[in-house]
Design a protein around this motif. Sequence first.
Motif, short mmCIF file in Angstrom:
data_model
loop_
_atom_site.label_atom_id
_atom_site.label_comp_id
_atom_site.label_asym_id
_atom_site.label_seq_id
_atom_site.Cartn_x
_atom_site.Cartn_y
_atom_site.Cartn_z
N ALA A 68 37.71 35.87 42.60
CA ALA A 68 38.33 37.34 42.85
C ALA A 68 39.48 37.62 42.01
CB ALA A 68 37.90 37.92 43.77
N GLY A 69 40.38 36.62 42.39
CA GLY A 69 41.56 36.35 41.52
C GLY A 69 41.85 36.35 40.07
N TYR A 76 42.00 43.32 35.08
CA TYR A 76 43.70 44.95 34.96
C TYR A 76 44.99 44.27 34.57
CZ TYR A 76 40.25 46.98 38.65
OH TYR A 76 39.54 47.28 39.58
N GLN A 77 45.25 43.15 34.77
CA GLN A 77 46.74 42.27 34.00
C GLN A 77 46.55 42.71 32.63
OE1 GLN A 77 46.60 39.33 37.12
NE2 GLN A 77 48.76 39.49 36.88
N SER A 78 45.13 41.67 31.99
CA SER A 78 45.01 41.53 30.54
C SER A 78 44.89 43.16 29.90
CB SER A 78 44.17 40.30 30.44
OG SER A 78 42.97 41.15 30.69
N GLY A 79 44.28 43.97 30.62
CA GLY A 79 44.33 44.83 29.77
C GLY A 79 42.54 44.87 28.95
N THR A 80 42.25 44.50 30.18
CA THR A 80 40.24 44.08 30.13
C THR A 80 40.10 45.16 30.35
OG1 THR A 80 40.48 41.80 29.06
CG2 THR A 80 38.66 42.65 29.90
N LEU A 161 44.22 45.81 44.28
CA LEU A 161 45.65 45.16 43.98
C LEU A 161 46.42 44.53 42.83
CD1 LEU A 161 45.21 42.94 47.47
CD2 LEU A 161 47.13 44.51 47.10
N ASN A 162 45.32 44.74 41.76
CA ASN A 162 45.27 44.14 40.00
C ASN A 162 45.93 43.02 40.13
OD1 ASN A 162 44.72 47.45 40.06
ND2 ASN A 162 46.50 47.73 39.17
N LYS A 246 40.70 55.60 40.35
CA LYS A 246 41.50 54.54 40.49
C LYS A 246 42.54 55.09 38.68
CE LYS A 246 42.90 49.67 40.15
NZ LYS A 246 44.59 50.05 40.69
N GLU A 247 43.28 55.16 38.42
CA GLU A 247 44.04 55.17 37.03
C GLU A 247 44.35 53.76 36.10
OE1 GLU A 247 48.20 56.16 35.14
OE2 GLU A 247 48.42 56.39 37.29
#
Length: 249
Positions: A68-69, A76-80, A161-162, A246-247
């Motif tokens: 999941a991580g 979320y981190q990559s903007g996908t 947590l993103n 969620k934003e």
Amino acid sequence: MNNLIRSEISKLLKDRTFRFIVIMLFTIAILAPLFFGDISGMETNEFYRTYILLGNHQIVIYLPLILAGFFIANEYQSGTMKIVVASGNSRMSIYLSKLLVFSLGSLFIMTILPVVMLLSSCFIHGFSMFPDLTFFLQTLLLNGLYTVAFATFVMIAATLLNESGKVIGVLLLFFALFNSILGGISGMLPMLEPFIKNSIFIRYNQLPFLDGLDHFGIDEIMSFVIYPVGVIIVLSVIGVVIFNRKEIK
């Protein structure tokens, strides 16, 4: 939603973390029985419980949260995830498709040791080591059910947590301490003790010892089956609500 599911399956199959976990588990499952030594004197259910079930016990919890991580939180981190949300599909469809595919991936990971290692053990040490069929099927199906229940919980954490590092760190800490956490809550709030005793965390720890039950009656069906099904439904709804609000940046 079918297109979303196919897209998520494609991403899962290409995910390097998922591939590594699967290859690692298949390698362990096939080779580990070579090092079991003399197990001819063991009772078959005890062999299955000791060498396979208890080994798989932590895998059901820890490997899916690592997956999941990287599979969920990295989007979320990559903007996908922002691109997916802007695609025109409803957020509920997006979340449920991801949860479904993540659960399927977790189920596949869960079944490798109980099935492949057991077959490998039988080929190496003889099919007389195969456990009682009812016990095997009960543990396999219930482990699958609890894997999905844990997946819904892990999915919420990944959504909140993103970041992959935070997801893995927080969930590792939680699952390592959940027995102490639940014990403390039970001591402070005795009224919650019946709910804690029937929680998915406590009942999951009892799955390897199902063969010690006199029978699998209505009470056991309630505590081992109905409660985790309820958890899956409730946490799926909560996850959809969180994702809708969620934003996403």
